[in-house]
Write a protein that holds these residues in place. Structure first.
Motif, PDB file in Angstrom:
ATOM      1  N   SER A 151      13.969  15.951  28.554  1.00 55.67           N
ATOM      2  CA  SER A 151      13.498  17.131  29.260  1.00 55.67           C
ATOM      3  C   SER A 151      14.639  18.117  29.440  1.00 55.67           C
ATOM      4  O   SER A 151      15.817  17.738  29.481  1.00 55.67           O
ATOM      5  CB  SER A 151      12.921  16.768  30.636  1.00 55.67           C
ATOM      6  OG  SER A 151      13.962  16.479  31.557  1.00 55.67           O
ATOM      7  N   ILE A 152      14.272  19.386  29.543  1.00 59.37           N
ATOM      8  CA  ILE A 152      15.277  20.424  29.777  1.00 59.37           C
ATOM      9  C   ILE A 152      15.885  20.250  31.154  1.00 59.37           C
ATOM     10  O   ILE A 152      17.099  20.394  31.335  1.00 59.37           O
ATOM     11  CB  ILE A 152      14.652  21.826  29.613  1.00 59.37           C
ATOM     12  CG1 ILE A 152      14.278  22.052  28.133  1.00 59.37           C
ATOM     13  CG2 ILE A 152      15.603  22.906  30.110  1.00 59.37           C
ATOM     14  CD1 ILE A 152      13.619  23.381  27.851  1.00 59.37           C
ATOM     15  N   ARG A 153      15.061  19.896  32.132  1.00 60.00           N
ATOM     16  CA  ARG A 153      15.561  19.743  33.501  1.00 60.00           C
ATOM     17  C   ARG A 153      16.614  18.626  33.559  1.00 60.00           C
ATOM     18  O   ARG A 153      17.672  18.778  34.170  1.00 60.00           O
ATOM     19  CB  ARG A 153      14.417  19.430  34.462  1.00 60.00           C
ATOM     20  CG  ARG A 153      14.887  19.160  35.883  1.00 60.00           C
ATOM     21  CD  ARG A 153      13.726  18.952  36.809  1.00 60.00           C
ATOM     22  NE  ARG A 153      12.915  20.169  36.927  1.00 60.00           N
ATOM     23  CZ  ARG A 153      11.792  20.260  37.657  1.00 60.00           C
ATOM     24  NH1 ARG A 153      11.345  19.181  38.291  1.00 60.00           N
ATOM     25  NH2 ARG A 153      11.122  21.390  37.727  1.00 60.00           N
ATOM     26  N   THR A 167      19.995  19.627  32.124  1.00 56.49           N
ATOM     27  CA  THR A 167      20.841  20.535  32.916  1.00 56.49           C
ATOM     28  C   THR A 167      21.901  19.773  33.691  1.00 56.49           C
ATOM     29  O   THR A 167      23.023  20.241  33.855  1.00 56.49           O
ATOM     30  CB  THR A 167      19.993  21.370  33.898  1.00 56.49           C
ATOM     31  OG1 THR A 167      19.308  20.491  34.804  1.00 56.49           O
ATOM     32  CG2 THR A 167      18.991  22.238  33.157  1.00 56.49           C
ATOM     33  N   LEU A 177      19.313  27.005  29.311  1.00 63.07           N
ATOM     34  CA  LEU A 177      18.927  26.080  28.244  1.00 63.07           C
ATOM     35  C   LEU A 177      17.662  26.551  27.533  1.00 63.07           C
ATOM     36  O   LEU A 177      17.551  26.455  26.304  1.00 63.07           O
ATOM     37  CB  LEU A 177      18.705  24.686  28.814  1.00 63.07           C
ATOM     38  CG  LEU A 177      19.953  23.839  29.067  1.00 63.07           C
ATOM     39  CD1 LEU A 177      19.547  22.446  29.530  1.00 63.07           C
ATOM     40  CD2 LEU A 177      20.802  23.738  27.809  1.00 63.07           C
ATOM     41  N   THR A 178      16.697  27.034  28.286  1.00 61.11           N
ATOM     42  CA  THR A 178      15.440  27.498  27.688  1.00 61.11           C
ATOM     43  C   THR A 178      15.707  28.647  26.723  1.00 61.11           C
ATOM     44  O   THR A 178      15.206  28.656  25.582  1.00 61.11           O
ATOM     45  CB  THR A 178      14.478  27.955  28.793  1.00 61.11           C
ATOM     46  OG1 THR A 178      14.187  26.856  29.669  1.00 61.11           O
ATOM     47  CG2 THR A 178      13.174  28.460  28.178  1.00 61.11           C
ATOM     48  N   MET A 223      17.592  27.356  23.529  1.00 60.74           N
ATOM     49  CA  MET A 223      16.745  26.620  22.589  1.00 60.74           C
ATOM     50  C   MET A 223      15.827  27.564  21.813  1.00 60.74           C
ATOM     51  O   MET A 223      15.546  27.333  20.623  1.00 60.74           O
ATOM     52  CB  MET A 223      15.932  25.546  23.312  1.00 60.74           C
ATOM     53  CG  MET A 223      16.792  24.383  23.812  1.00 60.74           C
ATOM     54  SD  MET A 223      17.833  23.588  22.520  1.00 60.74           S
ATOM     55  CE  MET A 223      19.435  24.395  22.799  1.00 60.74           C
ATOM     56  N   ILE A 249      19.068  17.586  25.267  1.00 61.00           N
ATOM     57  CA  ILE A 249      17.645  17.677  25.607  1.00 61.00           C
ATOM     58  C   ILE A 249      16.855  16.587  24.895  1.00 61.00           C
ATOM     59  O   ILE A 249      15.996  15.914  25.482  1.00 61.00           O
ATOM     60  CB  ILE A 249      17.097  19.076  25.251  1.00 61.00           C
ATOM     61  CG1 ILE A 249      17.765  20.140  26.130  1.00 61.00           C
ATOM     62  CG2 ILE A 249      15.568  19.123  25.423  1.00 61.00           C
ATOM     63  CD1 ILE A 249      17.462  21.565  25.682  1.00 61.00           C
ATOM     64  N   GLN A 281      23.658  21.227  23.077  1.00 61.60           N
ATOM     65  CA  GLN A 281      22.607  21.313  24.106  1.00 61.60           C
ATOM     66  C   GLN A 281      21.287  20.742  23.596  1.00 61.60           C
ATOM     67  O   GLN A 281      20.570  20.051  24.342  1.00 61.60           O
ATOM     68  CB  GLN A 281      22.434  22.774  24.531  1.00 61.60           C
ATOM     69  CG  GLN A 281      23.634  23.337  25.279  1.00 61.60           C
ATOM     70  CD  GLN A 281      23.500  24.809  25.607  1.00 61.60           C
ATOM     71  OE1 GLN A 281      22.596  25.501  25.122  1.00 61.60           O
ATOM     72  NE2 GLN A 281      24.427  25.300  26.439  1.00 61.60           N
ATOM     73  N   ARG A 284       6.385  20.841  24.147  1.00 66.77           N
ATOM     74  CA  ARG A 284       6.593  20.773  25.589  1.00 66.77           C
ATOM     75  C   ARG A 284       5.316  20.294  26.271  1.00 66.77           C
ATOM     76  O   ARG A 284       4.207  20.643  25.871  1.00 66.77           O
ATOM     77  CB  ARG A 284       7.003  22.143  26.136  1.00 66.77           C
ATOM     78  CG  ARG A 284       8.371  22.582  25.603  1.00 66.77           C
ATOM     79  CD  ARG A 284       8.634  24.069  25.837  1.00 66.77           C
ATOM     80  NE  ARG A 284       9.967  24.465  25.407  1.00 66.77           N
ATOM     81  CZ  ARG A 284      10.295  24.751  24.161  1.00 66.77           C
ATOM     82  NH1 ARG A 284       9.364  24.687  23.207  1.00 66.77           N
ATOM     83  NH2 ARG A 284      11.521  25.103  23.853  1.00 66.77           N
ATOM     84  N   GLN A 303      18.638  25.747  34.040  1.00 67.32           N
ATOM     85  CA  GLN A 303      17.466  25.538  33.198  1.00 67.32           C
ATOM     86  C   GLN A 303      17.106  26.797  32.406  1.00 67.32           C
ATOM     87  O   GLN A 303      16.798  26.692  31.207  1.00 67.32           O
ATOM     88  CB  GLN A 303      16.280  25.084  34.070  1.00 67.32           C
ATOM     89  CG  GLN A 303      15.054  24.683  33.258  1.00 67.32           C
ATOM     90  CD  GLN A 303      14.002  23.983  34.127  1.00 67.32           C
ATOM     91  OE1 GLN A 303      14.331  23.393  35.155  1.00 67.32           O
ATOM     92  NE2 GLN A 303      12.754  24.048  33.710  1.00 67.32           N
TER      93      GLN A 303
END
Length: 308
Positions: free
Chosen positions: A16-18, A21, A31-32, A35, A11, A7, A49, A28
């Motif tokens: 980006s995390i979005r 996904t 993933l947040t 991480m 990213i 993962q 970020r 999202q």
């Protein structure tokens, strides 16, 4: 490979995390959280970020470089395991006489490999006793041949009869035997070539009492002027001499292309069963039964039916 590292790589590569996904098919928030777990485990901040997404910190760059290496190693490992699985589950190892290879076995195996391009094919061509030896030692899983008369019942080989053929007599184009129907005596006035060489170690396969009771030639006593387990060598010898070769008649069209012609034989020719030998103990194994099914179907298309 660790799920969190996969993962993390997604990213880092999408920015980006979005965006990650969509690649990973996870939410999202998941993933947040993951991480944050990875950063806590490594005791290092991996991302900076911003409104535009994320960028790697110096720690993150080091982790990304090593994670990509780990991913390549993991992918290579999985690929190797899958290739081994294909070899074990779909690979085929069989034996065949030259006649059967030419008439139908070759086409069956080519079609099989088109459907299973990574499955290895191992084919042993030649003498039926050599193939029997390989079957009993586990080097091949089956072989196609004439029925071998006088085998010891205790060896555990099962014969599946599929067709009946006869032994043709083959000579070079222009041979004195051509042009008329010939008796056995006329044919045997010429020297014989054999592609089935007896080896002393194969004598153990036979029931010697059975052979004696039927007046069979003692094992290894067959007479011939030239012998080779290479059909090419036998054909070369035929082209340059007046010798003849006895072999299944079904190979006649192929031999004709090589300038080797079948002699017309007088009288009623003895019918010889042909089929497939397998180890009785292996019947029921799915892969073996699948291969048998394809070979049996192809044989029935190419050769006359058995007279059982």
């Amino acid at each position: 490979m660790d799920k969190l590292l996969r993962q993390f790589i997604a990213i880092a590569e999408t920015g980006s995390i979005r965006a990650a996904t969509a690649v990973l098919n996870v939410t999202q928030p998941t993933l947040t959280v993951n991480m944050r777990k990875l950063e806590a485990d490594l005791n290092a901040r991996l991302f900076v970020r911003s409104a535009r997404g994320v960028r790697l910190t110096p720690y993150g760059e080091v982790i990304y470089e090593n994670a990509r290496l780990m991913q390549r190693l993991d992918d290579n490992m999985r690929k190797s395991v899958e290739e081994m699985r294909v070899r074990n589950e779909r690979g085929i190892s069989i034996g065949s006489g030259y006649s059967w290879w030419t008439v139908f076995v070759r086409d069956v195996l080519l079609r099989y490999q088109q459907r299973n391009p990574k499955a290895p094919l191992q084919v042993s061509l030649g003498d039926q006793l050599r193939c029997l030896d390989q079957l009993l030692s586990g080097d091949i899983s089956l072989f196609i041949s004439h029925e071998i008369r006088g085998l010891n019942a205790g060896i555990g080989a099962q014969f599946i009869r599929l067709s009946q053929v006869y032994n043709g007599v083959f000579v070079r184009d222009g041979h004195p035997l051509l042009g008329a129907v010939r008796t056995r005596e006329e044919i045997e006035a010429y020297p014989v070539v054999t592609s089935s060489l007896a080896e002393s170690r194969h004598q153990r396969f036979f029931d010697e009492n059975w052979r004696r009771q039927r007046g069979e030639t003692p094992f290894g006593r067959e007479s011939y002027i030239f012998g080779s387990n290479s059909i090419s060598a036998c054909l070369d010898y035929l082209r340059n001499t007046d010798a003849f070769l006895r072999i299944s008649n079904v190979i006649a069209p192929y031999f004709a292309e090589q300038g080797i012609i079948e002699v017309k034989q007088a009288g009623t020719l003895a019918s010889i069963p042909m089929g497939i030998y397998v180890l009785a103990e292996r019947r029921g194994e799915k892969r073996l039964e699948d291969v048998l099914e394809w070979l049996i179907a192809a044989c029935r298309e190419a050769l006359p039916p058995s007279q059982d």
